[in-house]
Design an enzyme around this catalytic site. Structure first.
Site, PDB file in Angstrom:
ATOM      1  N   CYS A   2     -79.427  52.657   8.787  1.00 48.99           N
ATOM      2  CA  CYS A   2     -80.346  51.528   8.714  1.00 48.99           C
ATOM      3  C   CYS A   2     -79.618  50.345   8.078  1.00 48.99           C
ATOM      4  O   CYS A   2     -78.724  50.525   7.249  1.00 48.99           O
ATOM      5  CB  CYS A   2     -81.599  51.812   7.898  1.00 48.99           C
ATOM      6  SG  CYS A   2     -82.564  53.190   8.500  1.00 48.99           S
ATOM      7  N   ARG A  27     -75.603  50.093  12.453  1.00 50.38           N
ATOM      8  CA  ARG A  27     -76.102  51.076  11.484  1.00 50.38           C
ATOM      9  C   ARG A  27     -77.307  51.854  12.000  1.00 50.38           C
ATOM     10  O   ARG A  27     -77.776  52.791  11.346  1.00 50.38           O
ATOM     11  CB  ARG A  27     -76.490  50.370  10.175  1.00 50.38           C
ATOM     12  CG  ARG A  27     -75.370  49.595   9.542  1.00 50.38           C
ATOM     13  CD  ARG A  27     -75.840  48.886   8.300  1.00 50.38           C
ATOM     14  NE  ARG A  27     -76.104  49.832   7.245  1.00 50.38           N
ATOM     15  CZ  ARG A  27     -75.213  50.273   6.378  1.00 50.38           C
ATOM     16  NH1 ARG A  27     -73.968  49.862   6.456  1.00 50.38           N
ATOM     17  NH2 ARG A  27     -75.548  51.135   5.449  1.00 50.38           N
ATOM     18  N   TRP A  73     -82.435  53.548  11.862  1.00 51.05           N
ATOM     19  CA  TRP A  73     -81.983  54.805  12.471  1.00 51.05           C
ATOM     20  C   TRP A  73     -82.957  55.853  11.966  1.00 51.05           C
ATOM     21  O   TRP A  73     -83.016  56.132  10.769  1.00 51.05           O
ATOM     22  CB  TRP A  73     -80.555  55.132  12.049  1.00 51.05           C
ATOM     23  CG  TRP A  73     -79.998  56.311  12.792  1.00 51.05           C
ATOM     24  CD1 TRP A  73     -79.479  56.313  14.058  1.00 51.05           C
ATOM     25  CD2 TRP A  73     -79.894  57.664  12.321  1.00 51.05           C
ATOM     26  NE1 TRP A  73     -79.075  57.584  14.397  1.00 51.05           N
ATOM     27  CE2 TRP A  73     -79.313  58.431  13.360  1.00 51.05           C
ATOM     28  CE3 TRP A  73     -80.246  58.308  11.139  1.00 51.05           C
ATOM     29  CZ2 TRP A  73     -79.075  59.793  13.229  1.00 51.05           C
ATOM     30  CZ3 TRP A  73     -79.993  59.668  11.017  1.00 51.05           C
ATOM     31  CH2 TRP A  73     -79.410  60.399  12.057  1.00 51.05           C
ATOM     32  N   ASN A  97     -83.097  51.405   3.189  1.00 51.23           N
ATOM     33  CA  ASN A  97     -82.034  52.213   3.801  1.00 51.23           C
ATOM     34  C   ASN A  97     -81.783  53.382   2.867  1.00 51.23           C
ATOM     35  O   ASN A  97     -81.533  53.177   1.682  1.00 51.23           O
ATOM     36  CB  ASN A  97     -80.769  51.351   3.952  1.00 51.23           C
ATOM     37  CG  ASN A  97     -79.541  52.180   4.277  1.00 51.23           C
ATOM     38  OD1 ASN A  97     -79.649  53.206   4.940  1.00 51.23           O
ATOM     39  ND2 ASN A  97     -78.387  51.746   3.805  1.00 51.23           N
ATOM     40  N   GLY A  98     -81.859  54.613   3.397  1.00 49.13           N
ATOM     41  CA  GLY A  98     -81.626  55.794   2.551  1.00 49.13           C
ATOM     42  C   GLY A  98     -82.717  56.814   2.796  1.00 49.13           C
ATOM     43  O   GLY A  98     -83.454  56.726   3.781  1.00 49.13           O
ATOM     44  N   GLU A 481     -60.443  64.746  19.383  1.00 51.81           N
ATOM     45  CA  GLU A 481     -60.931  63.368  19.304  1.00 51.81           C
ATOM     46  C   GLU A 481     -61.269  62.838  20.706  1.00 51.81           C
ATOM     47  O   GLU A 481     -62.273  62.145  20.883  1.00 51.81           O
ATOM     48  CB  GLU A 481     -59.851  62.502  18.615  1.00 51.81           C
ATOM     49  CG  GLU A 481     -60.144  61.016  18.539  1.00 51.81           C
ATOM     50  CD  GLU A 481     -61.454  60.644  17.815  1.00 51.81           C
ATOM     51  OE1 GLU A 481     -62.063  61.513  17.171  1.00 51.81           O
ATOM     52  OE2 GLU A 481     -61.855  59.478  17.941  1.00 51.81           O
ATOM     53  N   GLU A 488     -69.655  61.406  23.038  1.00 59.93           N
ATOM     54  CA  GLU A 488     -70.560  60.511  22.322  1.00 59.93           C
ATOM     55  C   GLU A 488     -70.967  59.275  23.110  1.00 59.93           C
ATOM     56  O   GLU A 488     -72.073  58.779  22.929  1.00 59.93           O
ATOM     57  CB  GLU A 488     -70.062  60.162  20.910  1.00 59.93           C
ATOM     58  CG  GLU A 488     -68.818  59.307  20.801  1.00 59.93           C
ATOM     59  CD  GLU A 488     -68.383  59.085  19.331  1.00 59.93           C
ATOM     60  OE1 GLU A 488     -67.178  59.012  19.093  1.00 59.93           O
ATOM     61  OE2 GLU A 488     -69.247  58.984  18.451  1.00 59.93           O
ATOM     62  N   HIS A 504     -58.612  83.023  25.937  1.00 59.12           N
ATOM     63  CA  HIS A 504     -59.516  83.858  25.142  1.00 59.12           C
ATOM     64  C   HIS A 504     -60.978  83.494  25.354  1.00 59.12           C
ATOM     65  O   HIS A 504     -61.819  83.841  24.530  1.00 59.12           O
ATOM     66  CB  HIS A 504     -59.159  83.749  23.651  1.00 59.12           C
ATOM     67  CG  HIS A 504     -57.769  84.226  23.350  1.00 59.12           C
ATOM     68  ND1 HIS A 504     -57.380  85.525  23.570  1.00 59.12           N
ATOM     69  CD2 HIS A 504     -56.675  83.572  22.903  1.00 59.12           C
ATOM     70  CE1 HIS A 504     -56.100  85.657  23.244  1.00 59.12           C
ATOM     71  NE2 HIS A 504     -55.650  84.478  22.844  1.00 59.12           N
ATOM     72  N   LYS A 603     -73.443  54.343  13.400  1.00 59.22           N
ATOM     73  CA  LYS A 603     -72.063  54.274  12.950  1.00 59.22           C
ATOM     74  C   LYS A 603     -71.901  54.762  11.525  1.00 59.22           C
ATOM     75  O   LYS A 603     -70.907  55.373  11.157  1.00 59.22           O
ATOM     76  CB  LYS A 603     -71.577  52.834  13.051  1.00 59.22           C
ATOM     77  CG  LYS A 603     -70.139  52.692  12.669  1.00 59.22           C
ATOM     78  CD  LYS A 603     -69.458  51.655  13.467  1.00 59.22           C
ATOM     79  CE  LYS A 603     -67.962  51.817  13.377  1.00 59.22           C
ATOM     80  NZ  LYS A 603     -67.469  52.857  14.270  1.00 59.22           N
TER      81      LYS A 603
HETATM   82  C1  G6P Z   1     -70.435  58.634  12.435  1.00 58.88           C
HETATM   83  C2  G6P Z   1     -69.686  57.708  13.356  1.00 58.88           C
HETATM   84  C3  G6P Z   1     -68.308  58.275  13.642  1.00 58.88           C
HETATM   85  C4  G6P Z   1     -67.572  58.526  12.341  1.00 58.88           C
HETATM   86  C5  G6P Z   1     -68.362  59.424  11.404  1.00 58.88           C
HETATM   87  C6  G6P Z   1     -67.747  59.476  10.014  1.00 58.88           C
HETATM   88  O1  G6P Z   1     -70.732  59.817  13.098  1.00 58.88           O
HETATM   89  O2  G6P Z   1     -70.394  57.515  14.562  1.00 58.88           O
HETATM   90  O3  G6P Z   1     -67.577  57.349  14.429  1.00 58.88           O
HETATM   91  O4  G6P Z   1     -66.339  59.120  12.618  1.00 58.88           O
HETATM   92  O5  G6P Z   1     -69.688  58.906  11.249  1.00 58.88           O
HETATM   93  O6  G6P Z   1     -67.860  58.203   9.461  1.00 58.88           O
HETATM   94  P1  G6P Z   1     -66.878  57.580   8.393  1.00 58.88           P
HETATM   95  O7  G6P Z   1     -67.417  56.201   8.149  1.00 58.88           O
HETATM   96  O8  G6P Z   1     -66.986  58.453   7.180  1.00 58.88           O
HETATM   97  O9  G6P Z   1     -65.519  57.574   8.958  1.00 58.88           O
END
Ligand code: G6P
Length: 608
Positions: A2, A27, A73, A97-98, A481, A488, A504, A603
Site C-alpha cells: 500500500c 506498492r 494491496w 499501510n501495514g 530467476e 510473474e 529424477h 513490489k
Molecule cells: C516482491 C517483488 C519482487 C521482490 C521481492 C523481494 O515479491 O515483487 O520483485 O524480489 O518482493 O523484495 P525486496 O524488496 O526485498 O528485494
C-alpha cells in the site's frame, strides 16, 4: 504494501495526491482513494487504478487544501470500494499501510462502544479508535498517539479531522513514512518518489514517530513522546528518474537501464586499481576479516541473487555460505555463530520477512550484519552494521530487473573484498577481475542486442501453459530467476531445475507443449549439460538454448540457439539474466498482460 500520501497547502492538493499515488502504484493497485477537506470531507474511492480515481475526482469536482490518499494491496478484505481507503469514522479519515494484528480484539471493543464496521479491513479499527479518543475531548494529535499506543502490528498512517482544517497527523511503526518539506506546505508519503514533483527536501521519520503537520511546519515526537528534530535530506531523485520517457513500460525501461545502473553501482571501483573492503562501511575491513562464514537472507528475486553469491563466496573467497528464504529462516530453530556475517539483500529495504529475519538472527546471537539494498535510509540499511547501496535508481516495474543485476554486481564486489582479506586473491587476479567488472556495463549493452531473437522465442511461448528452465552450477539460480520472471508477468507456469535433476522427475513432463529453456555457457559443466539437453530432445521437447560463442551447440530441428558473447567467467550469470528478462517481458506483452502491474502482486511486500 500500500502507498500513502498526505498534503497540507494553500492550494488544491488533489492533483498532488493523485500524482503521488501514481508513483506509488508499484506498492499495490487493488483500489485507490482520496479524502480532502473543503469545508466538509470529500471522499472518492475506486476499485480501478489511480487513473480511474483521477477521472472520478475530476468529474465530482473534488478539491481541497488538506488531504490524504491511498493505493491498496488487499490483505484484510477483497478489493472493493467499501474496503478501499480512506476509512472514515465520524469526521476522522485515515489511510494506512501495514497490518494491525490485534484488529479483532479492537473491533470487539469498539463495537461495544457502539461503532459499526462498514468494511472488512483492519484499518477501519484505526479510524474508529481515533474517533473514540477525539470524542473524549482530545485533539487529533493526542487522539492518534493514544490510538497508536493501543495498536499491535505495523503501520504508517495519515489522519485528518473534518472539524479541524489546520493540521494532518501522521505516525509510523514498522512501515515506511517520510515527510516532504515545501515552501509553506508540507507533505507525507510512503517514499520520496511520490513527492518528487513537489519537493526534494525529505525528512525520514523514525520508527515510533508521530508528527503534526501544519502550514507552519512539522512537529515531530519520538516513540517516548518527546519532541524531536529529524534531519532534512535532499533527495537525489529527479522527476525524469521516475518518468517512462520513450519506453512503453517501466520494466522495458529498467531492463535497458541495466548497463547504466550497473556502471553506477560499480562507480567506486571504476577508477581504482585495487579494491577496498570499506566500500561496505567504515567497519567493514575489521568485521570481514573476523568472520568465518556467511548467512544470506532474502526473498523473491533478491533470494536468487543470494544463491548466485553463494557460488562466488565459497568458490572465490573460500568462505562457507548458506542462503535461506527469509520467511523460512525466521521461524526455524537454527544455530547462531558470532563469527557469521548475516547478509540481507533487498531491493526495497522494507520487505517484512527480510527485516524480521535479520532481527531474529540478531536475537539468536549473530553479531555482524550487512545489507545490500537499493533504497537509501530504508529500514533494512539502518538495521545493519555494514551496508552497500546499489545505485539502480528507482525500480517501478513490479518484476525486479535492474535491482537484481545491481545486487549481483554488489555481491561480486563483496566476494572480491572478502577474498582479498582472506588472502585468496593475488594482485594480478584482483586487477584482472576489476577489469572484467569495469567491462560489465558494455558487455550488458551487447547482450541487450539479442532482443529480436528473444522476441521470436516469446511469440512461440505465448500459447504455452508451462515452461521449464534448466541451468547448472551458478547458472541454476539464473534459471530460477528466469522462471520467476516468466510466471510473474506472463502467468505461464514455469519451473526451474538444476539440469542434473531433470531425470529424477521433471523429464516426465517434457513433450512438445513444454518449451525448455537452457542456459549453456562454456563452463566446466557444459558437457554435462549437453547430455541433459539430449535427454530433452529424445523426448520431443523443444529446446531454447542460450549458448556462448564457442559451445558448439548448433541450431537444429527443435533446437533453437541464441548466441551469447564470449564466456564472461565469474560475471556470466549477470549477462545470462538479460535474455530471460526480455523473454518474460515479450511473452507478457504478447499475451496482452499489464507488464508493470501483474495481477495479485506488489513490489514492496511489507506484510508476512
Ligand atoms: C516482491 C517483488 C519482487 C521482490 C521481492 C523481494 O515479491 O515483487 O520483485 O524480489 O518482493 O523484495 P525486496 O524488496 O526485498 O528485494
Amino acid at each position: 504494501m500500500c502507498g500513502i500520501v498526505g498534503a497540507i497547502a494553500k492550494r488544491n492538493v488533489v492533483p498532488i495526491l493523485i500524482e503521488g499515488l501514481k508513483r506509488l502504484e508499484y506498492r499495490g493497485y487493488d483500489s485507490a482513494g482520496v479524502a480532502v477537506l473543503n469545508g466538509t470531507l470529500q471522499r472518492v474511492r475506486s476499485t480501478g487504478r489511480v487513473a480511474e480515481l483521477e477521472k472520478m475526482a475530476a468529474s465530482q469536482g473534488v478539491s481541497g487544501d488538506l488531504g490524504i490518499a491511498h493505493t491498496r494491496w488487499a490483505t484484510h478484505g477483497v478489493p472493493s470500494e467499501r474496503n478501499a481507503h480512506p476509512h472514515v469514522s465520524g469526521g476522522i479519515s485515515v489511510v494506512h499501510n501495514g497490518i494491525i494484528e490485534n484488529h479483532e480484539a479492537m473491533r470487539q471493543k469498539l463495537r461495544a462502544l457502539g461503532y459499526e464496521f462498514l468494511s472488512d479491513t483492519d484499518t477501519e479499527v484505526i479510524a474508529h479508535l481515533v474517533h473514540s479518543h477525539v470524542k473524549t475531548g482530545r485533539g487529533l494529535f493526542e487522539a492518534v498517539r493514544q490510538a497508536t499506543s493501543e495498536l499491535v502490528g505495523a503501520y504508517a498512517i495519515a489522519v485528518l479531522n473534518e472539524k479541524d482544517k489546520t493540521h494532518l497527523v501522521v505516525a509510523r511503526h514498522g512501515a515506511p513514512l517520510l515527510l516532504g518539506v515545501g515552501e509553506g506546505e508540507l507533505f507525507a508519503a510512503s517514499d520520496a518518489s511520490a513527492l518528487v514533483q513537489v519537493t526534494q527536501k525529505i525528512i525520514y521519520l523514525e520508527d515510533g514517530d508521530c508528527a503534526e503537520l501544519t502550514l507552519d511546519g512539522a512537529k515531530i515526537f519520538d516513540d517516548k513522546g518527546n519532541a524531536t528534530n529529524r534531519a532534512v535530506h535532499v533527495s537525489q531523485l529527479t522527476p525524469d528518474a521516475v518518468e517512462l520517457g520513450s519506453y512503453r513500460h517501466y520494466m522495458q525501461k529498467e531492463i535497458f537501464e541495466q548497463p547504466m545502473a550497473v556502471a553506477n553501482t560499480l562507480e567506486m571501483v571504476t577508477s581504482a586499481q585495487t579494491l577496498s573492503a570499506n566500500l561496505f562501511g567504515v567497519e567493514a575491513e575489521n568485521i570481514l576479516s573476523q568472520i568465518n562464514q556467511m548467512l544470506i537472507l532474502a526473498c523473491g528475486t533478491s533470494y536468487h541473487a543470494g544463491v548466485v553469491a553463494r557460488y562466488w563466496l565459497e568458490g572465490i573467497a573460500g568462505v562457507p555460505c548458506n542462503v535461506e528464504i527469509a520467511s523460512e529462516y525466521r521461524y526455524r530453530d537454527s544455530v547462531p555463530d558470532p563469527r557469521c556475517l548475516v547478509i540481507t539483500i533487498s531491493q526495497s529495504g522494507e520487505t517484512a520477512d527480510t527485516l524480521a529475519a535479520l532481527q531474529y538472527a540478531k536475537s539468536l546471537g549473530h553479531k555482524h550484519s550487512l545489507s545490500i539494498c537499493n533504497v537509501p535510509e530504508s529500514a533494512l540499511l539502518r538495521a545493519s552494521d555494514l551496508r552497500f547501496l546499489t545505485r539502480a535508481g528507482p525500480e517501478i516495474g513490479v518484476a525486479s530487473t535492474k535491482a537484481f543485476t545491481t545486487q549481483l554486481a554488489a555481491l561480486a564486489l563483496l566476494t572480491l573484498a572478502v577474498a582479498k582479506l582472506k588472502g585468496r586473491l593475488t594482485a594480478e587476479r584482483e586487477a584482472q577481475l576489476l577489469k572484467e567488472l569495469r567491462h560489465l556495463p558494455s558487455a550488458l549493452t551487447t547482450v541487450l542486442h539479442v532482443e529480436p531473437q528473444v522476441k521470436m522465442w516469446a511469440e512461440k511461448f505465448t500459447n504455452m501453459q508451462h515452461a521449464l528452465f534448466l541451468g547448472r552450477g551458478i547458472h541454476w539460480p539464473i534459471a530460477m530467476e528466469g522462471a520467476l520472471k516468466l510466471k510473474e508477468i506472463s502467468y505461464i507456469h514455469a519451473e526451474a531445475y538444476a539440469a542434473g535433476e531433470l531425470k529424477h522427475g521433471p523429464l516426465a513432463l517434457v513433450d512438445k507443449t513444454m518449451p525448455v529453456v537452457a542456459i549453456a555457457p562454456n563452463d566446466a559443466l557444459l558437457e554435462k549439460l549437453k547430455s541433459n539437453l539430449q535427454e530433452v530432445r529424445a523426448r520431443g521437447g523443444e529446446l531454447h538454448v542460450l549458448a556462448d560463442q564457442d559451445t558448439r551447440i548448433m541450431p537444429a530441428e527443435g533446437l533453437h540457439v541464441i548466441r551469447m558473447p564470449d564466456h564472461a567467467g565469474m560475471l556470466s550469470p549477470i549477462l545470462h539474466t538479460i535474455p530471460l528478462q526480455l523473454l518474460a517481458y515479450h511473452a507478457a506483452l504478447e499475451r496482452g498482460n499489464d507488464v508493470d502491474k501483474p495481477r495479485n502482486l506488489a513490489k514492496s511486500v511489507t506484510v508476512e
